[in-house]
Write a protein that holds these residues in place. Structure first.
Motif, PDB file in Angstrom:
ATOM      1  N   THR A  84     -42.053  61.586 -46.794  1.00 11.18           N
ATOM      2  CA  THR A  84     -40.898  62.874 -46.153  1.00 11.18           C
ATOM      3  C   THR A  84     -41.586  64.047 -46.485  1.00 11.18           C
ATOM      4  O   THR A  84     -42.858  64.377 -47.185  1.00 11.18           O
ATOM      5  CB  THR A  84     -39.765  62.687 -46.726  1.00 11.18           C
ATOM      6  OG1 THR A  84     -39.651  63.138 -47.977  1.00 11.18           O
ATOM      7  CG2 THR A  84     -39.079  61.625 -46.339  1.00 11.18           C
ATOM      8  N   LYS A  85     -41.035  65.191 -45.712  1.00 12.83           N
ATOM      9  CA  LYS A  85     -41.702  66.444 -45.951  1.00 12.83           C
ATOM     10  C   LYS A  85     -41.465  67.274 -47.474  1.00 12.83           C
ATOM     11  O   LYS A  85     -42.326  67.956 -47.769  1.00 12.83           O
ATOM     12  CB  LYS A  85     -40.842  67.483 -44.977  1.00 12.83           C
ATOM     13  CG  LYS A  85     -41.318  68.904 -44.837  1.00 12.83           C
ATOM     14  CD  LYS A  85     -40.623  69.556 -43.776  1.00 12.83           C
ATOM     15  CE  LYS A  85     -40.971  71.166 -43.858  1.00 12.83           C
ATOM     16  NZ  LYS A  85     -40.391  71.779 -42.805  1.00 12.83           N
TER      17      LYS A  85
ATOM     18  N   GLU B 110     -43.247  61.161 -37.256  1.00 17.42           N
ATOM     19  CA  GLU B 110     -41.915  61.900 -37.299  1.00 17.42           C
ATOM     20  C   GLU B 110     -41.279  62.177 -38.671  1.00 17.42           C
ATOM     21  O   GLU B 110     -40.790  63.119 -38.764  1.00 17.42           O
ATOM     22  CB  GLU B 110     -40.718  60.969 -36.119  1.00 17.42           C
ATOM     23  CG  GLU B 110     -41.259  60.876 -34.757  1.00 17.42           C
ATOM     24  CD  GLU B 110     -40.970  61.955 -34.303  1.00 17.42           C
ATOM     25  OE1 GLU B 110     -40.045  62.960 -34.776  1.00 17.42           O
ATOM     26  OE2 GLU B 110     -41.665  62.347 -33.364  1.00 17.42           O
TER      27      GLU B 110
ATOM     28  N   LYS C 264     -41.977  65.034 -40.786  1.00 17.88           N
ATOM     29  CA  LYS C 264     -41.481  66.320 -40.408  1.00 17.88           C
ATOM     30  C   LYS C 264     -40.124  66.710 -41.150  1.00 17.88           C
ATOM     31  O   LYS C 264     -39.719  67.824 -41.081  1.00 17.88           O
ATOM     32  CB  LYS C 264     -41.424  66.430 -38.849  1.00 17.88           C
ATOM     33  CG  LYS C 264     -42.776  66.324 -38.411  1.00 17.88           C
ATOM     34  CD  LYS C 264     -42.424  66.485 -36.725  1.00 17.88           C
ATOM     35  CE  LYS C 264     -43.739  65.974 -35.817  1.00 17.88           C
ATOM     36  NZ  LYS C 264     -43.484  65.744 -34.500  1.00 17.88           N
ATOM     37  N   MET C 265     -39.678  65.757 -41.544  1.00 21.18           N
ATOM     38  CA  MET C 265     -38.164  65.748 -41.985  1.00 21.18           C
ATOM     39  C   MET C 265     -38.126  65.702 -43.746  1.00 21.18           C
ATOM     40  O   MET C 265     -38.954  65.124 -44.422  1.00 21.18           O
ATOM     41  CB  MET C 265     -37.221  64.783 -41.464  1.00 21.18           C
ATOM     42  CG  MET C 265     -37.325  64.576 -40.008  1.00 21.18           C
ATOM     43  SD  MET C 265     -36.374  63.127 -39.539  1.00 21.18           S
ATOM     44  CE  MET C 265     -36.876  62.864 -37.667  1.00 21.18           C
ATOM     45  N   LYS C 266     -37.102  66.224 -44.251  1.00 23.00           N
ATOM     46  CA  LYS C 266     -36.741  66.100 -45.742  1.00 23.00           C
ATOM     47  C   LYS C 266     -36.005  64.777 -45.701  1.00 23.00           C
ATOM     48  O   LYS C 266     -35.444  64.103 -44.819  1.00 23.00           O
ATOM     49  CB  LYS C 266     -35.855  67.212 -46.105  1.00 23.00           C
ATOM     50  CG  LYS C 266     -36.680  68.476 -46.330  1.00 23.00           C
ATOM     51  CD  LYS C 266     -35.724  69.654 -46.895  1.00 23.00           C
ATOM     52  CE  LYS C 266     -36.689  70.881 -46.953  1.00 23.00           C
ATOM     53  NZ  LYS C 266     -35.851  72.077 -47.625  1.00 23.00           N
TER      54      LYS C 266
END
Length: 338
Positions: free
Chosen positions: A76-77, A122, A125-127
């Motif tokens: 994850t980010k 994808e 790009k997210m926490k």
């Protein structure tokens, strides 16, 4: 004899050849028929015939909705490794069985590759918290990418689901501790609020109790004072003055108190002083106190009257001086007018 055996053999061979020219296709299945290695036709469910030896069934394709579970590990980010389980439901398009059979060697491997590519594009790009909250967005992105790619090969992507999100075990333990801490915080707030309500209710009850207790004491003292007033009036009617009546009432109450103490067998209270002449001494002391207070009161009245007289004299003297100082001015003004 030999002719008979040969005939039977030929009949058997013919029967075998005839049987090999008949084949069946199950429901929700399509069979691809080739002739000398070249595509001939597609046979759907039911009973079919083919030329023995010449026509061959190259393969069969399942037309049911199939599901493929893909387990993807990515980061994850906020640099947390997480495993996502993506379930892809797909189906061969009936009108494009040819493309599904001849254009794609292994559909499962192809779908798995696209799922890995989309998820690993994808999720970084997210926490971690966003991955849980936006898992539907990830599923939609996977479906969109797969549809664009697999339509060319005759496959239709029915639905994609992110069915499991599994972070690293240490991260899960930390998240559980955070969740437990938040719940303990909420529980502590509720407990504190409950304790505050108890304290407020107890304080209100104590305040009400004190108010009623004070009201009771005030009523009690009011009744005692009324009773004393009536007692003094009765004694005054028989020729006893107020001071002596008050002293007599106090002494009477003193002996009533001694009597009530004597009635209690398990009382630890001791009244001091407690000698036979205590009542007489108390009466004499009270009469002497009343006499002294009367004398002091009379002296104070005389002193106040003297002070008031002197104050009035000073005011009168001041008024006389003011009148005398104003008279010459009036005479001078009269002379000026003349």
């Amino acid at each position: 004899m030999i002719t008979t055996i040969l005939s039977i053999f030929l009949v058997f061979i013919g029967f075998i050849i005839l049987i090999s020219g008949i084949f069946t296709v199950k429901q929700q299945t399509a069979a691809i028929l080739e002739r000398f290695g070249k595509f001939r036709r597609i046979s759907n469910s039911g009973l079919h015939f083919k030329i023995p030896i010449i026509d061959q069934i190259a393969g069969r394709i399942n037309l049911k909705v199939q599901q493929l579970d893909v387990l993807v590990e990515t980061k994850t980010k906020d640099d947390v490794f997480v495993k996502l389980k993506v379930s892809v439901q797909f189906q061969v398009i009936r009108d494009r069985v040819y493309d599904a059979f001849y254009k794609l060697e292994n559909s499962h491997d192809q779908i798995t590759s696209y799922v890995f590519d989309v998820v690993r594009a994808e999720v970084p790009k997210m926490k971690l918290d966003d991955v849980f909250e936006r898992k539907d967005d990830i599923a939609i992105a996977v479906k969109r990418e797969l549809n664009e790619a697999m339509q060319e090969y005759g496959y239709d992507i029915i639905k994609t689901l992110v069915t499991d999100i599994d972070p690293d075990i240490q991260v899960k333990a930390a998240m559980n501790r955070i969740n437990a801490s938040e719940r303990e915080k909420v529980a502590a707030e509720y407990e504190a609020e409950a304790e505050r309500i108890k304290i407020v209710a107890k304080a209100r009850a104590e305040a009400e109790s004190k108010r009623l207790q004070g009201q009771g004491i005030a009523d009690q003292r009011r009744e005692i004072a009324r009773g004393l007033e009536e007692s003094v009036d009765v004694l005054n009617n028989v020729g006893i003055n107020s001071q002596e009546a008050s002293a007599l009432i106090v002494v009477t109450q003193h002996y009533d108190t001694l009597q009530s103490l004597g009635e209690e067998t398990q009382s630890n209270l001791i009244l001091l002083p407690n000698s036979p002449q205590t009542g007489s001494d108390m009466l004499n002391n009270m009469i002497a106190s009343f006499t002294a207070s009367n004398q002091i009161g009379e002296a104070m009245k005389k002193d106040n009257a003297l002070k008031e007289q002197k104050r009035k004299e000073r005011i009168e003297n001041k008024r006389k001086k003011d009148r005398e100082s104003n008279e010459p001015k009036d005479d001078q003004e009269g002379e000026e007018r003349f």
